[in-house]
Design an enzyme around this catalytic site. Structure first.
Site, mmCIF file in Angstrom:
data_model
loop_
_atom_site.group_PDB
_atom_site.id
_atom_site.type_symbol
_atom_site.label_atom_id
_atom_site.label_comp_id
_atom_site.label_asym_id
_atom_site.label_seq_id
_atom_site.Cartn_x
_atom_site.Cartn_y
_atom_site.Cartn_z
ATOM 1 N N HIS A 267 -7.347 -0.497 5.895
ATOM 2 C CA HIS A 267 -6.934 -1.889 6.073
ATOM 3 C C HIS A 267 -7.069 -2.347 7.525
ATOM 4 C CE1 HIS A 267 -5.667 -2.748 2.007
ATOM 5 N NE2 HIS A 267 -5.051 -1.580 1.950
ATOM 6 N N SER B 208 0.805 -1.229 0.000
ATOM 7 C CA SER B 208 0.000 0.000 0.000
ATOM 8 C C SER B 208 0.831 1.269 0.000
ATOM 9 C CB SER B 208 -0.901 0.014 1.244
ATOM 10 O OG SER B 208 -1.757 -1.119 1.223
HETATM 11 C C1 MLC Z 1 -9.794 2.637 -0.125
HETATM 12 C C2 MLC Z 1 -11.225 2.633 -0.678
HETATM 13 C C3 MLC Z 1 -11.387 1.582 -1.784
HETATM 14 C C4 MLC Z 1 -12.192 2.307 0.483
HETATM 15 O O1 MLC Z 1 -13.509 2.426 -0.037
HETATM 16 P P1 MLC Z 1 -14.677 1.594 0.653
HETATM 17 O O2 MLC Z 1 -15.929 1.979 0.017
HETATM 18 O O3 MLC Z 1 -14.330 0.189 0.739
HETATM 19 O O4 MLC Z 1 -14.641 2.068 2.140
HETATM 20 P P2 MLC Z 1 -15.256 3.368 2.771
HETATM 21 O O5 MLC Z 1 -15.637 4.364 1.751
HETATM 22 O O6 MLC Z 1 -16.253 2.912 3.742
HETATM 23 O O7 MLC Z 1 -13.994 3.962 3.518
HETATM 24 C C5 MLC Z 1 -13.389 3.110 4.450
HETATM 25 C C6 MLC Z 1 -12.150 3.763 4.828
HETATM 26 O O8 MLC Z 1 -11.318 3.895 3.694
HETATM 27 C C7 MLC Z 1 -10.366 4.921 4.044
HETATM 28 N N1 MLC Z 1 -9.935 5.560 2.825
HETATM 29 C C8 MLC Z 1 -8.849 5.231 2.157
HETATM 30 N N2 MLC Z 1 -8.667 6.005 1.115
HETATM 31 C C9 MLC Z 1 -9.677 6.870 1.091
HETATM 32 C C10 MLC Z 1 -10.073 7.915 0.223
HETATM 33 N N3 MLC Z 1 -9.335 8.257 -0.830
HETATM 34 N N4 MLC Z 1 -11.203 8.587 0.480
HETATM 35 C C11 MLC Z 1 -11.941 8.235 1.553
HETATM 36 N N5 MLC Z 1 -11.634 7.245 2.413
HETATM 37 C C12 MLC Z 1 -10.501 6.577 2.183
HETATM 38 C C13 MLC Z 1 -11.053 5.882 4.989
HETATM 39 O O9 MLC Z 1 -10.252 5.984 6.157
HETATM 40 C C14 MLC Z 1 -12.362 5.185 5.295
HETATM 41 O O10 MLC Z 1 -12.578 5.117 6.664
HETATM 42 P P3 MLC Z 1 -13.641 6.154 7.305
HETATM 43 O O11 MLC Z 1 -14.888 6.042 6.508
HETATM 44 O O12 MLC Z 1 -13.786 5.678 8.730
HETATM 45 O O13 MLC Z 1 -12.980 7.510 7.199
HETATM 46 C C15 MLC Z 1 -11.624 4.024 -1.216
HETATM 47 O O14 MLC Z 1 -11.578 4.926 -0.157
HETATM 48 C C16 MLC Z 1 -10.713 4.480 -2.346
HETATM 49 O O15 MLC Z 1 -10.956 4.179 -3.514
HETATM 50 N N6 MLC Z 1 -9.632 5.239 -1.997
HETATM 51 C C17 MLC Z 1 -8.783 5.814 -3.060
HETATM 52 C C18 MLC Z 1 -7.748 4.782 -3.575
HETATM 53 C C19 MLC Z 1 -6.957 4.303 -2.376
HETATM 54 O O16 MLC Z 1 -6.405 5.077 -1.597
HETATM 55 N N7 MLC Z 1 -6.897 2.948 -2.210
HETATM 56 C C20 MLC Z 1 -6.202 2.342 -1.101
HETATM 57 C C21 MLC Z 1 -4.687 2.268 -1.422
HETATM 58 S S1 MLC Z 1 -4.312 0.920 -2.484
HETATM 59 C C22 MLC Z 1 -3.849 -0.266 -1.399
HETATM 60 O O17 MLC Z 1 -3.887 -0.122 -0.217
HETATM 61 C C23 MLC Z 1 -3.392 -1.527 -1.958
HETATM 62 C C24 MLC Z 1 -4.511 -2.498 -1.887
HETATM 63 O O18 MLC Z 1 -5.002 -2.761 -0.786
HETATM 64 O O19 MLC Z 1 -4.946 -2.957 -2.925
#
Ligand code: MLC
Length: 513
Positions: A443, A349
């Site tokens: 995560h 990540s």
């Molecule tokens: C990570 C996500 C898929 C999570 O989406 P979900 O719909 O499953 O979950 P969710 O919307 O309820 O959010 C759950 C938690 O994700 C975290 N989160 C992570 N990235 C975020 C972003 N860019 N925007 C908003 N929330 C984000 C927040 O802390 C949030 O917790 P809360 O709601 O409590 O604030 C999405 O947020 C996203 O597309 N993020 C942008 C791309 C990204 O950063 N991906 C992760 C890195 S790749 C990676 O790590 C490698 C891998 O795993 O494949």
């Protein structure tokens, strides 16, 4: 005169025929009868029920539309017998909302949520009834509670439910939720009514997009071109540069999975990219640039670890519905079916925000003068010797431009410093008690373990600017994820490996922050 095609016509608002309102009406090829003006009175009539809104839809327009399309809540007694509102109400609401400028939507949504929500007077009366019923038999209590429960239904929820049944209605509501999230995030209007609307939409969407109603689809090179194109466009973590990139990401030793939903055909809701490796990767370039020939046959003996290297939710309106968590868990099961011996599951990540957090720290350090609170005395001297300048000042400059990676000595001198600072950033820096870093929070909410911090894991300019080139593995020990998630959500306790804990200890010893 019939006007076909996309034309811009000036119309008169039927209700304001005295007042000339400049409006923009966009036809489609079916068109609607152009607005014919009677010789004496500029008035408006239609051959087809297409609505023409002022490009400056007035508050009056909003109130008219809302009054016309948001039916009253049926009475408790007729709640199951009332005929649904005409489909035209849903279509009219959708068309009107889409005709609004972005700047007008907060006003409209505020009106919808405040004037067409819950009947608070009725709730208060029924609360009194529930209290009174406590002295009565249980069936009276249950009846009173059911009336109260029904009365707590916002009036607009009936319309939203009916909108979900028209073609494209669910997608409209997902996009509406995205607008509400944006309005609340930008504080354009953070009224309690808008927050209540957000909660209502979230609970509706969470029901409609529950994991049982989602379809898992594996994306391959044979998938529809449009889907591959969308996957490329939606990629939010490691941008896809060209078709070769996307071909590699769905080729041998790679998997790409999406969740789709029948109400939004052809739309990948969340995308997960996986690399099948002999061991858990510590470097992203070996994955996104690594090359096994696109027609290679996978050797199952070389597949011991599944590395999730990108996950992206494609619908901002579904934020909070936890699609990513569901997808990761579902893909684990899918891969276990394909590779029964597979037992290592981890992310690789990014650490967005670390470099900026460190630069903020260095700026503070600079303001506070000579007290050395981030580096050990020896590190301080080494960096000054290598750079020939004041340690913090040169660190700040070099980290802002990524220049430091060009000096082998500096890379070596900075490794222990940056590794322990980054471990602290991930493990120690909090937001409302949870991990400050959103990816870590994601995560950890899923029950992963903060497992390994990797030096020079992403040497791309993007990786260097985001997190000085470091990346982290969040490892999914399947037997522990449920307990880890529960502990994290309840007590905010982060499950971390010895490597992470040791780095945090080093930080706490060396840095007197
Ligand atoms: C990570 C996500 C898929 C999570 O989406 P979900 O719909 O499953 O979950 P969710 O919307 O309820 O959010 C759950 C938690 O994700 C975290 N989160 C992570 N990235 C975020 C972003 N860019 N925007 C908003 N929330 C984000 C927040 O802390 C949030 O917790 P809360 O709601 O409590 O604030 C999405 O947020 C996203 O597309 N993020 C942008 C791309 C990204 O950063 N991906 C992760 C890195 S790749 C990676 O790590 C490698 C891998 O795993 O494949």
């Amino acid at each position: 005169m019939l006007l076909l095609g996309f034309v811009r016509t000036v119309c008169y608002n039927a209700r304001n025929w005295r007042k000339r309102v400049s409006v923009t009406c966009i036809n489609n090829f079916r068109g609607w009868e152009c607005l014919q003006q009677a010789p004496n009175y500029p008035y408006l009539y239609f051959r087809k029920q297409r609505l023409c809104f002022s490009s400056t839809s007035s508050v009056k327009n909003m109130e008219e539309i809302l009054t016309r399309t948001v039916d009253s809540l049926p009475t408790y007694e007729t709640r199951d017998k009332s005929p649904p509102p005409p489909e035209s109400s849903s279509l009219e609401f959708i068309q009107f909302y889409r005709s609004l400028d972005k700047s007008q939507r907060p006003e409209f949504l505020f009106k919808l949520s405040s004037d067409f929500g819950v009947d608070h007077k009725c709730v208060a009366e029924l609360c009194a009834n529930v209290m009174d019923s406590q002295k009565r038999d249980i069936s009276t209590v249950l009846q009173a509670e059911d009336r109260l429960r029904y009365c707590l239904t916002p009036r607009y929820k009936v319309l939203l439910n009916h909108i979900s049944r028209v073609e494209g209605g669910v997608k409209f509501l997902v996009d509406l939720k995205a607008d509400v999230i944006e309005i609340l995030a930008s504080k354009t209007n953070d009224s309690p009514h808008i927050r209540d609307l957000n909660g209502t939409l979230k609970s509706m969407l969470s029901e409609w997009f529950s994991v049982g109603l989602l379809s898992l689809e594996r994306v391959t090179w044979k998938s529809p071109c449009e889907l591959l194109q969308k996957i490329s466009q939606y990629e939010a973590v490691h941008p896809v540069r060209n078709w070769t990139d996307i071909k590699r990401r769905v080729g041998p030793y790679r998997r790409c999975y999406v969740f789709t939903h029948g109400a939004m055909p052809g739309e990948p809701l969340v995308v997960l990219h996986v690399a099948l490796k002999e061991e858990i990767s510590d470097n992203i370039q070996t994955i996104v640039r690594g090359f096994s020939s696109l027609d290679a046959v996978e050797d199952i003996n070389k597949v011991n670890a599944a590395v999730f290297y990108s996950i992206s939710s494609t619908q901002p309106g579904l934020q909070g519905v936890e699609l990513g968590n569901y997808l990761i868990k579902r893909v684990v099961r899918e891969l276990q079916g394909e590779f029964p011996h597979l037992n290592q599951f981890s992310s690789l990540s990014p650490i967005p925000g670390f470099t900026n957090w460190l630069l903020g720290l260095l700026n503070e350090q600079r303001k506070e003068g000579p007290s050395n609170r981030i580096l050990s005395d020896m590190e301080f001297r080494d960096i000054e010797e290598i750079t020939g300048g004041q340690a913090y000042e040169t660190m700040r400059k070099l980290l802002s431009t990524n220049e430091w990676v060009s000096s082998g000595h500096l890379v070596k001198a900075l490794e222990p410093v940056l590794m322990r600072l980054c471990a602290w950033y991930l493990y120690g820096e909090k937001h409302r008690g949870y991990a400050l870093n959103p990816v870590a929070n994601f995560h950890l909410q899923n029950g992963a373990t903060m497992w390994r911090l990797n030096w020079q894991a992403d040497t791309s300019p993007r990786g260097l600017s985001a997190s000085c080139g470091m990346m982290v593995n969040y490892r999914y020990f399947l037997q522990d994820t449920s307990a880890n998630s529960g502990r994290y959500l309840k007590t905010k306790e982060i499950e971390a490996s010895d490597q992470i804990r040791n780095l945090v200890l080093q930080f706490q010893k060396a840095s007197k922050l």
